[in-house]
Design a protein around this motif. Structure first.
Motif, PDB file in Angstrom:
ATOM      1  N   GLU A   1       4.585  -5.248   4.261  1.00 40.45           N
ATOM      2  CA  GLU A   1       3.880  -6.447   4.714  1.00 40.45           C
ATOM      3  C   GLU A   1       4.711  -7.194   5.735  1.00 40.45           C
ATOM      4  O   GLU A   1       5.936  -7.176   5.692  1.00 40.45           O
ATOM      5  N   LYS A   2       4.017  -7.838   6.673  1.00 44.07           N
ATOM      6  CA  LYS A   2       4.662  -8.680   7.669  1.00 44.07           C
ATOM      7  C   LYS A   2       3.788  -9.922   7.811  1.00 44.07           C
ATOM      8  O   LYS A   2       2.587  -9.785   8.096  1.00 44.07           O
ATOM      9  N   ASP A   3       4.353 -11.083   7.588  1.00 41.14           N
ATOM     10  CA  ASP A   3       3.596 -12.343   7.632  1.00 41.14           C
ATOM     11  C   ASP A   3       2.381 -12.306   6.704  1.00 41.14           C
ATOM     12  O   ASP A   3       1.284 -12.754   7.051  1.00 41.14           O
ATOM     13  N   GLY A   4       2.575 -11.734   5.510  1.00 38.48           N
ATOM     14  CA  GLY A   4       1.511 -11.704   4.513  1.00 38.48           C
ATOM     15  C   GLY A   4       0.435 -10.661   4.728  1.00 38.48           C
ATOM     16  O   GLY A   4      -0.531 -10.587   3.975  1.00 38.48           O
ATOM     17  N   LYS A   5       0.586  -9.820   5.755  1.00 39.39           N
ATOM     18  CA  LYS A   5      -0.409  -8.772   6.030  1.00 39.39           C
ATOM     19  C   LYS A   5       0.284  -7.420   6.107  1.00 39.39           C
ATOM     20  O   LYS A   5       1.436  -7.325   6.530  1.00 39.39           O
ATOM     21  N   LEU A   6      -0.457  -6.376   5.728  1.00 41.14           N
ATOM     22  CA  LEU A   6       0.081  -5.029   5.851  1.00 41.14           C
ATOM     23  C   LEU A   6       0.271  -4.707   7.329  1.00 41.14           C
ATOM     24  O   LEU A   6      -0.585  -5.009   8.148  1.00 41.14           O
ATOM     25  N   ASP A   7       1.407  -4.105   7.649  1.00 42.51           N
ATOM     26  CA  ASP A   7       1.751  -3.817   9.039  1.00 42.51           C
ATOM     27  C   ASP A   7       1.923  -2.313   9.210  1.00 42.51           C
ATOM     28  O   ASP A   7       2.861  -1.720   8.673  1.00 42.51           O
ATOM     29  N   ARG A   8       1.025  -1.687   9.969  1.00 48.01           N
ATOM     30  CA  ARG A   8       1.061  -0.226  10.113  1.00 48.01           C
ATOM     31  C   ARG A   8       2.289   0.273  10.876  1.00 48.01           C
ATOM     32  O   ARG A   8       2.552   1.470  10.898  1.00 48.01           O
TER      33      ARG A   8
ATOM     34  N   MET B   1       0.853  -1.186   0.000  1.00 51.80           N
ATOM     35  CA  MET B   1       0.000   0.000   0.000  1.00 51.80           C
ATOM     36  C   MET B   1       0.893   1.242   0.000  1.00 51.80           C
ATOM     37  O   MET B   1       1.796   1.376   0.820  1.00 51.80           O
ATOM     38  N   ILE B   2       0.627   2.143  -0.933  1.00 51.49           N
ATOM     39  CA  ILE B   2       1.403   3.383  -1.036  1.00 51.49           C
ATOM     40  C   ILE B   2       0.429   4.552  -0.871  1.00 51.49           C
ATOM     41  O   ILE B   2      -0.600   4.615  -1.546  1.00 51.49           O
ATOM     42  N   ILE B   3       0.761   5.455   0.041  1.00 49.22           N
ATOM     43  CA  ILE B   3      -0.125   6.571   0.361  1.00 49.22           C
ATOM     44  C   ILE B   3       0.561   7.895   0.038  1.00 49.22           C
ATOM     45  O   ILE B   3       1.710   8.117   0.419  1.00 49.22           O
ATOM     46  N   LEU B   4      -0.170   8.758  -0.642  1.00 48.98           N
ATOM     47  CA  LEU B   4       0.295  10.110  -0.934  1.00 48.98           C
ATOM     48  C   LEU B   4      -0.453  11.067  -0.025  1.00 48.98           C
ATOM     49  O   LEU B   4      -1.676  11.156  -0.076  1.00 48.98           O
ATOM     50  N   GLY B   5       0.282  11.747   0.839  1.00 48.72           N
ATOM     51  CA  GLY B   5      -0.296  12.773   1.700  1.00 48.72           C
ATOM     52  C   GLY B   5       0.008  14.134   1.110  1.00 48.72           C
ATOM     53  O   GLY B   5       1.113  14.354   0.611  1.00 48.72           O
ATOM     54  N   VAL B   6      -0.960  15.032   1.142  1.00 50.28           N
ATOM     55  CA  VAL B   6      -0.765  16.361   0.559  1.00 50.28           C
ATOM     56  C   VAL B   6      -1.206  17.432   1.537  1.00 50.28           C
ATOM     57  O   VAL B   6      -2.260  17.332   2.164  1.00 50.28           O
ATOM     58  N   ASP B   7      -0.364  18.464   1.679  1.00 51.41           N
ATOM     59  CA  ASP B   7      -0.690  19.646   2.471  1.00 51.41           C
ATOM     60  C   ASP B   7      -0.837  20.810   1.481  1.00 51.41           C
ATOM     61  O   ASP B   7       0.160  21.364   1.017  1.00 51.41           O
ATOM     62  N   PRO B   8      -2.077  21.145   1.094  1.00 52.06           N
ATOM     63  CA  PRO B   8      -2.268  22.139   0.037  1.00 52.06           C
ATOM     64  C   PRO B   8      -1.966  23.557   0.488  1.00 52.06           C
ATOM     65  O   PRO B   8      -2.298  23.948   1.598  1.00 52.06           O
ATOM     66  N   GLY B   9      -1.318  24.305  -0.388  1.00 52.89           N
ATOM     67  CA  GLY B   9      -1.022  25.712  -0.129  1.00 52.89           C
ATOM     68  C   GLY B   9      -1.013  26.470  -1.442  1.00 52.89           C
ATOM     69  O   GLY B   9      -0.672  25.899  -2.479  1.00 52.89           O
ATOM     70  N   SER B  10      -1.368  27.749  -1.409  1.00 53.26           N
ATOM     71  CA  SER B  10      -1.450  28.512  -2.658  1.00 53.26           C
ATOM     72  C   SER B  10      -0.079  28.862  -3.222  1.00 53.26           C
ATOM     73  O   SER B  10       0.053  29.098  -4.417  1.00 53.26           O
ATOM     74  N   ASN B  11       0.959  28.880  -2.384  1.00 50.05           N
ATOM     75  CA  ASN B  11       2.322  29.135  -2.866  1.00 50.05           C
ATOM     76  C   ASN B  11       3.214  27.897  -2.746  1.00 50.05           C
ATOM     77  O   ASN B  11       4.037  27.637  -3.613  1.00 50.05           O
TER      78      ASN B  11
END
Length: 197
Positions: A22-29, A1-11
């Protein structure tokens, strides 16, 4: 899983991309890897429409390069300055459009939710958020701009919200047991024990 976080600003619009391993076949937070982060700077002397196009185009390039599955963004913020909030609303629009046009799911979080997910307190300062982002992601240096650490914080918040959903609230004990029938038998046992005493 790849996440793009964005902090919007006008400048300056900050972005941060993290990968959940993944850890043991499951995504690990707890296994988060920073993939890329930075800012999209626009010239405030240019017409605002041109700046919006530049933000859109650069975000689409970032999306095409890293192929995130989700985009996380801060909800609309209504500050004292109407003009600033108005412009950020437009920037949020092009950020969301860049994700939707690329087939990416969009998730929004309040500033308080983001701070709480990263620092543990909804009223944390930008410095505290930046420090915790550095610690969580194992970054050697602080990002140059708060816009970057804020964008990474939004992505971290999304991971936490995705893997640790809010606890369900129940009106009363009866509603709880209806949702968890496997516990009903134990509840009956407790009642019968109380009667025997």
């Amino acid at each position: 899983m790849i996440i793009l976080g964005v902090d919007p600003g006008s400048n300056i619009t900050g972005y941060g991309i993290i990968k959940v391993l993944e850890k043991d076949g499951k995504l690990d937070r707890t296994e988060l890897i920073p993939v890329d982060y930075g800012v999209i700077k626009v010239d405030d002397r240019e017409h605002f429409n041109i700046r919006l196009k530049k933000i859109y185009d650069e975000l689409v390039q970032i999306i095409n390069q890293h192929r995130p599955t989700d985009l996380a963004i801060e909800t609309a913020f209504y500050g004292k300055n109407f003009q600033s909030a108005y412009k950020i609303g437009h920037v949020r629009g092009v950020v969301i459009l860049s994700a939707v046009n690329s087939g990416i799911s969009v998730f929004e979080y309040t500033p308080r939710e983001i701070k709480k997910a990263v620092v543990g307190r909804g009223n944390a300062t930008k410095e505290q958020v930046q420090f915790m982002v550095k610690a969580i992601l194992g970054l050697k240096n602080f990002p140059e701009f708060y816009d970057v650490s804020d964008a990474l914080a939004v992505a971290i918040c999304h991971v936490n919200k995705t893997f640790v959903p809010n606890k369900a609230r129940f009106r009363d004990w009866k509603a709880f047991l209806k949702a968890h029938p496997e516990l009903a038998e134990g509840e009956i046992d407790l009642k019968s024990r109380r009667k025997k005493k």
